[in-house]
Write a protein that holds these residues in place. Structure first.
Motif, mmCIF file in Angstrom:
data_model
loop_
_atom_site.group_PDB
_atom_site.id
_atom_site.type_symbol
_atom_site.label_atom_id
_atom_site.label_comp_id
_atom_site.label_asym_id
_atom_site.label_seq_id
_atom_site.Cartn_x
_atom_site.Cartn_y
_atom_site.Cartn_z
ATOM 1 N N GLY A 54 0.801 -1.225 0.000
ATOM 2 C CA GLY A 54 0.000 0.000 0.000
ATOM 3 C C GLY A 54 0.832 1.273 0.000
ATOM 4 N N THR A 56 2.945 4.401 0.827
ATOM 5 C CA THR A 56 4.175 4.632 1.613
ATOM 6 C C THR A 56 5.099 3.416 1.659
ATOM 7 N N ASN A 61 7.895 -3.977 3.134
ATOM 8 C CA ASN A 61 6.860 -4.009 4.185
ATOM 9 C C ASN A 61 6.218 -5.388 4.298
ATOM 10 N N LYS A 65 6.917 -7.731 7.461
ATOM 11 C CA LYS A 65 5.865 -7.640 8.488
ATOM 12 C C LYS A 65 4.578 -8.405 8.147
HETATM 13 N N1 LIG Z 1 1.296 7.908 6.691
HETATM 14 C C1 LIG Z 1 -0.082 7.845 6.439
HETATM 15 C C2 LIG Z 1 -0.598 6.434 6.492
HETATM 16 C C3 LIG Z 1 0.056 5.538 5.484
HETATM 17 C C4 LIG Z 1 -0.365 4.111 5.687
HETATM 18 O O1 LIG Z 1 -1.049 3.763 6.638
HETATM 19 N N2 LIG Z 1 0.014 3.269 4.753
HETATM 20 C C5 LIG Z 1 -0.409 1.902 4.816
HETATM 21 C C6 LIG Z 1 -1.104 1.558 3.549
HETATM 22 S S1 LIG Z 1 -2.498 2.639 3.345
HETATM 23 C C7 LIG Z 1 -3.127 2.273 1.789
HETATM 24 O O2 LIG Z 1 -2.548 1.992 0.827
HETATM 25 C C8 LIG Z 1 0.802 1.001 5.019
HETATM 26 O O3 LIG Z 1 0.804 -0.132 4.628
HETATM 27 N N3 LIG Z 1 1.827 1.541 5.683
HETATM 28 C C9 LIG Z 1 3.072 0.867 5.892
HETATM 29 C C10 LIG Z 1 3.172 0.052 7.138
HETATM 30 O O4 LIG Z 1 4.193 -0.670 7.268
HETATM 31 O O5 LIG Z 1 2.252 0.050 7.981
HETATM 32 C C11 LIG Z 1 -0.835 8.686 7.429
HETATM 33 O O6 LIG Z 1 -0.166 9.435 8.067
HETATM 34 O O7 LIG Z 1 -2.061 8.556 7.534
#
Ligand SMILES: N[C@@H](CCC(=O)N[C@@H](CSC=O)C(=O)NCC(=O)O)C(=O)O
Length: 290
Positions: A54, A56, A61, A65
Motif C-alpha cells: 500500500g 508509503t 513491508n 511484516k
Molecule cells: N502515513 C499515512 C498512512 C500511510 C499508511 O497507513 N500506509 C499503509 C497503507 S495505506 C493504503 O494503501 C501502510 O501499509 N503503511 C506501511 C506500514 O508498514 O504500515 C498517514 O499518516 O495517515
C-alpha cells in the motif's frame, strides 16, 4: 533483462532474495523481494503470488511484516514483493503527500504528464515482472496469483479483472475497493489519468465487477476498527453490492471485528490468504508438514 541478487536471507527453510534490476518499462532501476520456498528448484518450478503493498510502502513491508513466508513455505508457493512506484526520475511535488507520487503508483499506467513517462506500474507488474521472473527463477509461468493491501488490494482486484488470463487466484486486505468515490482514489486518478471520471472506471474494482465475465472467487478481509475504512477510503460495501448485483457470488468479504489497517491485521490473516490462493495454484503433492 537480468536481476541482480543483492542479498539472500534464509526464511522458513526457503530464501528471501533481495533483487534489483534495470526496468525497461519504468526506465530506471527498481528493487523487489522474492521469497522462494524450500520446494523451489530447477526441477520443481513453484506457483507464485504477487503481494502488492500500500501507500508509503516498498517491497520490504510485506516481506518483513506480513508474515506470509511461513504459510508460503508450508504450501510450496513463492511470493514476489514489488515496489509501489518508480523511484526516479523525480517530479515536482511527487512527495508532497504520502498518497500520490512516490510510493503511491496505484498499479496503473498514468496517462497524464509528467507521470505518464514513467509511472507504468500496471505494465511493470503484468508484463515485465510477470514475464522476466520465471525466466530466471524456479517459478511456474502458468500458476500466478495476486494479492495486496489497501492501494495494493485495489491493485490486486483490478489487475485480476483486467488480465483474467494471467492470474489464477486473487485476494485482498482492506482494499481501496471503489477509488472513484473516495478521497485517496480521486486524488490519485485525477493526477495520473486526468479529471474525466469516465476514464477512471477501467481502474476501479467496483466498476470492473459490473461487467466482469470470468469467475470471481476472491477473499477480502477488512477490519472494523480500520480508521481508513471508517473514513470512507475503502468502501468494500460498494464492491460487495455491485458484485452481488452482477451475479458474482464468490466475492467474500470478511469483516474482522476490531482489527485495524496495520500489518498486525495482515499478519493475523496472512495464512488464510495463502491457503485461499493454494486452492487454485498448488497440487497437493507439494505440501510440507513442518
Ligand atoms: N502515513 C499515512 C498512512 C500511510 C499508511 O497507513 N500506509 C499503509 C497503507 S495505506 C493504503 O494503501 C501502510 O501499509 N503503511 C506501511 C506500514 O508498514 O504500515 C498517514 O499518516 O495517515
Amino acid at each position: 533483462m537480468s536481476f541482480e541478487t543483492k542479498a539472500t536471507v534464509p526464511s522458513f527453510g526457503g530464501r528471501l532474495l533481495k533483487l534489483s534490476h534495470s526496468s525497461a518499462v519504468i526506465g530506471s532501476p527498481m528493487a523487489l523481494n522474492l521469497y522462494l520456498p524450500p520446494q523451489a528448484s530447477d526441477a520443481n518450478k513453484v506457483p507464485w503470488i504477487f503481494y502488492l503493498a500500500g501507500l508509503t510502502c516498498t517491497g520490504d513491508n510485506g516481506a518483513e511484516k506480513g508474515f506470509f513466508q511461513a504459510a508460503a513455505a508450508q504450501n510450496g508457493v513463492a511470493i514476489v514483493y514489488p515496489d509501489t512506484s518508480p523511484r526516479e526520475p523525480r517530479y515536482d511535488g511527487d512527495d508532497e503527500g504520502y498518497d500520490f507520487g512516490r510510493a503511491a503508483g496505484y498499479y496503473i499506467n498514468a496517462t497524464k504528464a509528467p507521470y505518464s513517462a514513467t509511472y507504468k506500474m500496471e505494465s511493470y507488474i503484468v508484463e515485465e515482472l510477470y514475464t522476466a521472473l520465471p525466466k530466471e527463477f524456479p517459478l511456474d509461468p502458468a500458476k500466478v496469483g495476486v494479492m495486496g493491501h489497501s492501494m495494493g488490494g485495489h491493485g490486486a482486484l483490478t489487475l485480476y479483472m483486467k488480465h483474467p488470463k494471467k492470474f489464477k487466484s486473487v485476494s485482498a486486505f482492506a482494499p481501496i475497493a471503489n477509488p472513484s468515490n473516495c478521497h485517496w482514489g480521486q486524488k490519485a486518478f485525477s493526477g495520473y489519468l486526468g479529471d474525466n471520471a469516465d476514464d477512471w472506471k477501467a481502474h476501479d474494482a467496483t466498476e470492473l465487477v459490473k461487467t466482469f465475465k470470468g469467475k470471481l472467487d476472491v477473499l477480502i478481509d477488512v477490519g472494523t476498527g480500520d480508521a481508513f475504512y471508517k473514513q470512507g477510503q475503502l468502501l468494500p460495501e460498494h464492491l460487495e453490492t455491485a458484485a452481488k448485483k452482477a451475479g458474482h457470488e464468490g466475492v467474500k468479504i470478511r469483516f474482522q471485528k476490531d482489527y485495524d489497517h496495520s500489518y498486525y491485521f495482515i499478519a493475523t490473516f496472512a495464512a488464510d490468504h495463502i491457503e485461499h490462493h493454494v486452492r487454485f495454484l498448488v497440487s497437493q503433492d507439494n505440501l510440507i508438514d513442518f
